[in-house]
Design an enzyme around this catalytic site. Structure first.
Site, PDB file in Angstrom:
ATOM      1  N   GLU A  93      54.263  24.533  25.766  1.00 22.15           N
ATOM      2  CA  GLU A  93      55.789  25.084  26.107  1.00 22.15           C
ATOM      3  C   GLU A  93      55.712  25.443  27.757  1.00 22.15           C
ATOM      4  O   GLU A  93      54.452  25.520  28.314  1.00 22.15           O
ATOM      5  CB  GLU A  93      55.589  26.215  25.349  1.00 22.15           C
ATOM      6  CG  GLU A  93      56.047  26.465  23.831  1.00 22.15           C
ATOM      7  CD  GLU A  93      55.721  27.688  23.212  1.00 22.15           C
ATOM      8  OE1 GLU A  93      55.705  28.997  23.943  1.00 22.15           O
ATOM      9  OE2 GLU A  93      55.648  27.669  21.945  1.00 22.15           O
ATOM     10  N   CYS A 106      57.007  29.520  34.265  1.00 21.26           N
ATOM     11  CA  CYS A 106      55.841  29.670  33.692  1.00 21.26           C
ATOM     12  C   CYS A 106      55.163  28.682  32.954  1.00 21.26           C
ATOM     13  O   CYS A 106      55.657  27.854  32.009  1.00 21.26           O
ATOM     14  CB  CYS A 106      56.004  31.022  32.470  1.00 21.26           C
ATOM     15  SG  CYS A 106      54.509  31.642  31.740  1.00 21.26           S
ATOM     16  N   CYS A 113      45.174  27.991  22.367  1.00 20.71           N
ATOM     17  CA  CYS A 113      44.458  28.874  23.160  1.00 20.71           C
ATOM     18  C   CYS A 113      43.272  29.490  22.188  1.00 20.71           C
ATOM     19  O   CYS A 113      43.416  29.741  20.845  1.00 20.71           O
ATOM     20  CB  CYS A 113      45.164  30.056  23.587  1.00 20.71           C
ATOM     21  SG  CYS A 113      44.276  31.383  24.562  1.00 20.71           S
ATOM     22  N   CYS A 117      43.881  36.418  20.851  1.00 24.07           N
ATOM     23  CA  CYS A 117      44.478  37.938  21.004  1.00 24.07           C
ATOM     24  C   CYS A 117      45.395  38.252  19.788  1.00 24.07           C
ATOM     25  O   CYS A 117      46.243  37.334  19.518  1.00 24.07           O
ATOM     26  CB  CYS A 117      45.273  37.822  22.284  1.00 24.07           C
ATOM     27  SG  CYS A 117      44.322  37.806  23.810  1.00 24.07           S
ATOM     28  N   CYS A 120      49.031  37.583  20.044  1.00 22.23           N
ATOM     29  CA  CYS A 120      49.775  36.433  20.685  1.00 22.23           C
ATOM     30  C   CYS A 120      49.779  35.355  19.668  1.00 22.23           C
ATOM     31  O   CYS A 120      48.826  34.999  19.088  1.00 22.23           O
ATOM     32  CB  CYS A 120      48.774  36.123  21.755  1.00 22.23           C
ATOM     33  SG  CYS A 120      49.400  34.806  22.692  1.00 22.23           S
ATOM     34  N   CYS A 337      54.748  33.604  24.586  1.00 24.19           N
ATOM     35  CA  CYS A 337      53.835  32.530  24.490  1.00 24.19           C
ATOM     36  C   CYS A 337      53.497  32.103  23.135  1.00 24.19           C
ATOM     37  O   CYS A 337      53.157  32.880  22.067  1.00 24.19           O
ATOM     38  CB  CYS A 337      52.580  32.838  25.489  1.00 24.19           C
ATOM     39  SG  CYS A 337      52.744  33.255  26.914  1.00 24.19           S
TER      40      CYS A 337
END
Length: 354
Positions: A93, A106, A113, A117, A120, A337
């Site tokens: 993205e 961004c 990832c 977290c 997220c 995100c």
């Protein structure tokens, strides 16, 4: 065929000469690509038809190889988000934001990832791979191509999309250095922000670079057990050590550190949390960016009330901590995100099960 996107002009010259083209053609193509944001060889009007044929036969330009899988535009026309299909079948993205001072993008630094977290969507299925410098630069230039009709270009970049930039340090810095060049975007390092959840070796490497790149720390909690629950990285890099590394970077670079603090209802939004955060940041070259949570259904976190957000902000300001609430952009387009990528992947899975 070889892709030539984000190569240095010297590398381009070497490839073109080897392909039987004149050396000066490299400078012409470089200007078309990075000053005019034109990625189709046939549209480069000062090239001969014969040279265009050679270029089309031997080379590709990454932005033309990217598939726009999904596009979402906010109702206020201030935010645009793209889900890009990469040549290897992965997706990533990128987001364009229109501010009163210009346009910022961004960018993502990894496919997925590995930081996991809790709040997220980017890390729901872990990291697949690092992005190349060219893939990071291409996220900026896809929007530059669109902005060309408005006579505008992207003037700021934030590495805050999917992925942990410090775990792809070399490619991220290579991309930022490329965007900084006078013959590309001519973007000041001071208009670049790199966000990390606290990878201390990366912060130290950034300090060694000696470039005034803005550093943002994803903090989100200053109670050790809570931060570990929200951000497992806290086990390896405790936040108190992250604050020390960040303060060292601030002194070396002369840049104020931004601490990102996502507010989660009933988790980290109490007056006690605000006082504790103030204590840790007092007398530091720091600002706090408060982010009312974008709900991630898979994780079960709720957004705090407006009153709770304002109360938290007032406590920080009372304690003379420079703090703001992030201006919400793209709330209506899955702008957090990983949200769009996760939604697309879920839809694809459902289709394959039918």
């Amino acid at each position: 065929m070889q892709d030539i996107f984000a190569l240095l002009i010297e590398e381009l010259q070497e490839l073109f000469v080897a392909a039987g083209l004149k050396k000066f053609r490299a400078k012409q193509v470089f200007q078309w690509l990075y000053q005019k944001s034109v990625f189709d060889f046939a549209a480069m009007h000062n090239l001969s038809k014969a040279d265009i044929a050679v270029l089309q036969e031997k080379f590709t330009v990454l932005p033309r190889s990217l598939e726009i899988l999904r596009e979402q535009n906010s109702s206020d026309d201030m935010t645009s988000k793209l889900l890009l299909g990469l040549p290897d079948g992965n997706s990533v993205e990128t987001v364009l934001m229109h501010h009163d001072y210009g346009y910022s993008v961004c960018v993502s630094s990894q496919v997925g990832c590995d930081m996991h977290c809790a709040f997220c969507a980017s890390g729901l299925k872990g990291a697949v791979r690092n992005l190349t410098a060219a893939e990071i630069v291409a996220q900026v230039y896809l929007f530059n191509e669109r902005l060309r009709e408005r006579g505008a270009m992207v003037s700021r970049v934030v590495v805050m999309g999917s992925g942990e930039p410090m775990l792809n340090f070399d490619s991220v810095l290579q991309a930022l250095d490329f965007l900084h060049r006078e013959d590309t975007c001519n973007m000041s390092y001071r208009n670049m922000t790199l966000s990390t959840c606290g990878i201390i070796p990366g912060i130290k490497r950034l300090e060694e670079q000696g470039k005034p790149i803005n550093l943002a720390i994803s903090l989100h909690a200053v109670k050790n057990e809570l931060r570990t629950a929200l951000m497992p990285v806290n086990k390896g890099y405790p936040f108190v050590d992250v604050l020390t590394a960040a303060e060292s970077y601030s002194k070396a670079s002369g840049r104020q550190i931004t601490y990102e603090y996502i507010l989660l209802k009933g988790k980290n939004d109490s007056p006690q949390d605000a006082e504790l955060l103030s204590n840790y940041l007092r007398y530091k070259q720091a600002s706090v960016n408060l982010i009312p949570a974008n709900p991630v259904p898979e994780q079960g976190f709720e957004r705090p009330s407006k009153a709770a957000v304002e109360r938290f902000l007032r406590i920080l300001q009372k304690n003379r901590i420079n703090a703001t609430v992030r201006k919400e952009m793209g709330k209506d387009i899955d702008a957090a995100c990983g949200q769009l990528r996760a939604k697309f992947a879920k839809e694809q899975e459902q289709k394959s099960c039918r």
